[in-house]
Structures are given as C-alpha cells and as structure tokens.
Design an enzyme around this catalytic site. Structure first.
Site, mmCIF file in Angstrom:
data_model
loop_
_atom_site.group_PDB
_atom_site.id
_atom_site.type_symbol
_atom_site.label_atom_id
_atom_site.label_comp_id
_atom_site.label_asym_id
_atom_site.label_seq_id
_atom_site.Cartn_x
_atom_site.Cartn_y
_atom_site.Cartn_z
ATOM 1 N N LYS A 188 1.968 -3.826 6.566
ATOM 2 C CA LYS A 188 2.350 -3.802 5.146
ATOM 3 C C LYS A 188 3.864 -3.574 5.024
ATOM 4 O O LYS A 188 4.543 -4.209 4.236
ATOM 5 C CB LYS A 188 1.581 -2.708 4.399
ATOM 6 C CG LYS A 188 0.104 -3.006 4.269
ATOM 7 C CD LYS A 188 -0.119 -4.269 3.435
ATOM 8 C CE LYS A 188 -1.540 -4.758 3.442
ATOM 9 N NZ LYS A 188 -1.717 -6.088 2.893
ATOM 10 N N SER A 246 0.837 -1.199 0.000
ATOM 11 C CA SER A 246 0.000 0.000 0.000
ATOM 12 C C SER A 246 0.871 1.247 0.000
ATOM 13 O O SER A 246 1.993 1.242 0.521
ATOM 14 C CB SER A 246 -0.849 -0.023 1.286
ATOM 15 O OG SER A 246 -1.454 1.219 1.491
ATOM 16 N N TYR A 265 -1.946 -1.161 10.917
ATOM 17 C CA TYR A 265 -2.200 -1.696 9.572
ATOM 18 C C TYR A 265 -1.020 -1.355 8.647
ATOM 19 O O TYR A 265 -0.479 -2.212 7.948
ATOM 20 C CB TYR A 265 -3.508 -1.132 8.997
ATOM 21 C CG TYR A 265 -3.635 -1.356 7.514
ATOM 22 C CD1 TYR A 265 -3.855 -2.635 7.010
ATOM 23 C CD2 TYR A 265 -3.478 -0.306 6.595
ATOM 24 C CE1 TYR A 265 -3.928 -2.861 5.637
ATOM 25 C CE2 TYR A 265 -3.557 -0.513 5.233
ATOM 26 C CZ TYR A 265 -3.780 -1.792 4.756
ATOM 27 O OH TYR A 265 -3.839 -2.016 3.403
#
Ligand code: NAD
Ligand code: UD1
Length: 338
Positions: A153, A124, A149
């Site tokens: 990643k 991302s 989060y």
C-alpha cells in the site's frame, strides 16, 4: 461517468458499485474472483435494478484491459483489486508485491495510453507509522510498515504520486481506509471472509451465529480505557460513499490528494462485543488471549480533511455497524456460498 472498478466483486467494491449507481454513475468491473464471488454483483443488481458488467480476469492482463477500454468509454478508475491478508502477505510476500504493485502499474499504463488519467486508490491506515500521535492526519508519518501487505500500500501510493508528479494531467486520489465493517442494510451484500476470519467483526458475527466457539480478545493490557485495542471502525456504506465523493473531486482537480476515510471515533474490542450483543440480542462468548504481534493499542483518524475538501463524513454509528453486520451474517450464514 463510466467508472472502471477493479476488484469490484469484492467486499468494498460491491458496496461501492451500489453507491455509484445510486449517484448516477455506471460501474464496469474487472475482477479475477480470487477472493470474491460473482454473486455479489447479482445482488448489486437486485438492490439497484441495474446490471453491472463484469470482466472476469486479472488487472495485470494488459490485453484484457485494452479490450475493456475498446468496448467501453471509461472516464476514471477506482482501483480496489489487491490481496489484503496481513498474515498471508508474510508467508507469500512475492505474490503480494507481484499482485498489488504490478496490477497498479499495468492499470496506469493502459489508462495513460488511453488518455484516462483519473484514479482512486484503495490505501490503508496501515501506511501510517506506528509511532504517531492520535488522531492520524494525512500528514502524519508514514512507513515502518510491519508486513508486506502494508508495504504494497505504501509503495502503491508512491507509484501513483510519482505518476501524478510526472504528468500534470493525472488526478490521483489516495484513500486511506480505517477499519471497514458492516454490510448493506438490505443484507444482500457483505463481507465473505475466506476461512477463519482475521478481522474482529467477521469473527464476532461468526461466533454469534455459532460457527466459532468463542472470540479471542487479543490482549487486555493496552493503554486504553478497558485495556483492549482501540480502532476506528467505519461502516462500509459510508466508505463506499467516500468513493463517490472522490469521483466528484477527481472531475474537478488534477494532481495528487490523500484522504483519511474514518469516523474519528475509536472503540475498543470489548466496546464492539458489547455493542454487537446489545444491537442484536445475541451472545458473543469471548476469552482474553495474548496480544497479537504487530498490533497497536490505539488507531483512529482525523477525518477533518475529507469533510472539508470532499464534503464527506461518515453517517452510520456503531449500532448501525453491528446491526447490519448481523443482518448480513444471519441472512447469509455461508456468505455467497449457499
Ligand atoms: P476483497 O478481497 O473483498 O476485494 C478485492 C477484490 O480484488 C477481490 O474481489 C479479488 O478477487 C480482486 N482481485 C485481487 N487481485 C486481483 C487482480 N490481480 N486482478 C483482478 N482482481 C483482483 O477486499 P476488500 O476488503 O473489498 O478490499 C478492497 C481494497 O481495499 C483492497 O485493495 C484492500 O487492500 C483495501 N483495503 C481493505 C481494507 C479492509 O479492511 N477490507 C482496509 C484497508 C484497505
Ligand atoms: C488489520 C490489519 C491491517 C488492515 C486492517 C483492515 C493486522 C496487524 N492489521 O488491522 O493491516 O488494514 O485489518 O481492516 O492484521 N482482535 C481481537 N480478536 C480477533 C481479531 C481482532 O481481539 O479475533 C482485535 C485486534 O487485536 C485489534 C482489533 O480487534 O485490536 C481490530 O483487529 P482487526 O479487525 O484485525 O483490524 P486491525 O488490527 O486494526
């Protein structure tokens, strides 16, 4: 190629299954349906005429992965499975680290054992540090993530990079998505957010259909052309085709590579609201609200490396994104729940 698609019943995964099939590949899905509905794969069959095999279960279940490899000749994997809600990741960080990192490690362990060493990973734009100049290039600074989060990643990328470094037979493609929006043009598959949407486009479309009273525009005092936040929105079908390009790349390259999947164009919140109203002839009532903590003023990609090396560029424009979002929303007001 037979492609193991983890999280393939989800938003981006289901669109990628369609594009894989169109390109002559066979997707085989593992999904625990935590954030998706298996009807998405019925719809993939309606669109493509092909049934997609679904293994319902967790990617962290090593025995299930072994069974999938026993029952199918897998050539490579696209690893979408993961939890993705930023706010939730702050509330239940351990679950995010457990789910997103352990699934990646278990998958790679079984793949390595089976000699299947090609993986495409859903990363991302959130891995880029907030202090970069725009546009973001693959070698822009990463880190300083603002939530668990984002860190999953960042760490997921690092795990895969280390695997590729340790064993030159691996081919690892890290795809950094910007802001995926839109839906398949058929209106049969699309994004089905759980509860109140956090992201802009589903909030806009749920407001247009009357499920939400009005959109809150988070801040109008950013250093942008109209004061509202600017993002690089990318049509999910373009994003899905980026994965097909990455599968082709995997077949011919070893080692690790990272690519931005974005359009290179930034639109503000109000640009998106106006475009949505114009494309669909609907109204999107909104109010200006305070800034959302953690938001940047501007974020967009330099997609040149993907164009040069993957031969991929986004083809859909802002009008397509707005039209297809509405087509999906208006045909499926309750997503897959009808
Ligand atoms: P999604 O929630 O629709 O799809 C993820 C799928 O993975 C779901 O079907 C879910 O049930 C499944 N899943 C989650 N954990 C699992 C596990 N342990 N085992 C098996 N299945 C599991 O999300 P999406 O928007 O399609 O995103 C796909 C991937 O792309 C995610 O990794 C996400 O973090 C990443 N990503 C998404 C965006 C975005 O805006 N949608 C942006 C950047 C990156
Ligand atoms: C968010 C996530 C990011 C994730 C990305 C996936 C945060 C802080 N970041 O990014 O980690 O990878 O989604 O697409 O959550 N907006 C409003 N009103 C709304 C919703 C959004 O004004 O109700 C604005 C935001 O302030 C922002 C823009 O719309 O300027 C886009 O927001 P969103 O869709 O949530 O995406 P990101 O914040 O870019």
């Amino acid at each position: 190629m037979n492609v193991l698609v983890t999280g393939g019943a989800g938003y981006i995964g289901s669109h990628t299954c369609v594009e894989l099939i169109h390109a002559g590949h066979t997707p085989i899905v593992i999904d625990n349906l935590r954030n998706s509905n298996p009807k998405s794969l019925d719809r993939v069959r309606e669109i493509t005429g092909q049934t997609v095999a679904l293994y319902e279960g967790d990617v962290r279940d090593e025995a299930l992965l072994e069974r999938i490899f026993d029952e199918n000749e897998i050539h490579c994997a696209i690893h979408f499975a993961g939890l993705k809600a930023v706010g939730e990741s702050c509330a239940i960080p351990l679950e995010y680290y457990q789910n997103n990192l352990c699934s990646t490690m278990t998958l790679c362990k079984v793949m390595g054992k089976r000699g299947v060493k090609g993986i495409i990973f859903s990363s991302s734009a959130t891995v880029y540090s907030g202090d970069n100049e725009m546009p973001l290039r693959e070698n822009s600074r990463t880190g300083n993530c603002t939530n668990p989060y984002g860190w999953t990643k960042y760490m997921g990328e690092q795990i895969l990079r280390d695997i590729a470094k340790a064993d030159p037979q691996w081919s690892v493609v890290l795809l950094r998505y910007f802001n995926p929006v839109g839906a398949h043009e058929s209106g049969k598959i699309g994004e089905h957010p759980n509860g109140i949407p956090n992201n802009l486009m589903p909030y806009i479309s749920q407001t247009a259909i009357g499920k939400r009273e009005k959109l809150s525009v988070f801040g109008n005092d950013y250093a942008t052309h109209d004061g509202t936040g600017v993002r690089d929105y990318i049509h999910v079908v373009d994003l899905a085709r980026g994965h097909v390009a990455a599968v082709n790349y995997l077949c011919e390259h070893k080692g690790e590579a990272v690519f931005n999947l974005g359009t290179g164009t930034g639109y503000s919140v109000l640009d998106m609201v106006k475009a949505f109203e114009t494309a669909n002839g609907v109204k999107v009532p909104y109010v200006i609200a305070p800034r959302r903590p953690g938001d940047l003023d501007t974020c967009y990609a330099d997609p040149a490396k993907s164009a040069q090396i993957l031969g991929w560029t986004a083809k859909h424009d802002q009008n397509d994104m707005c039209r297809d979002t509405w087509n999906w929303q208006s045909q499926n007001p309750n997503g897959f729940d009808d």
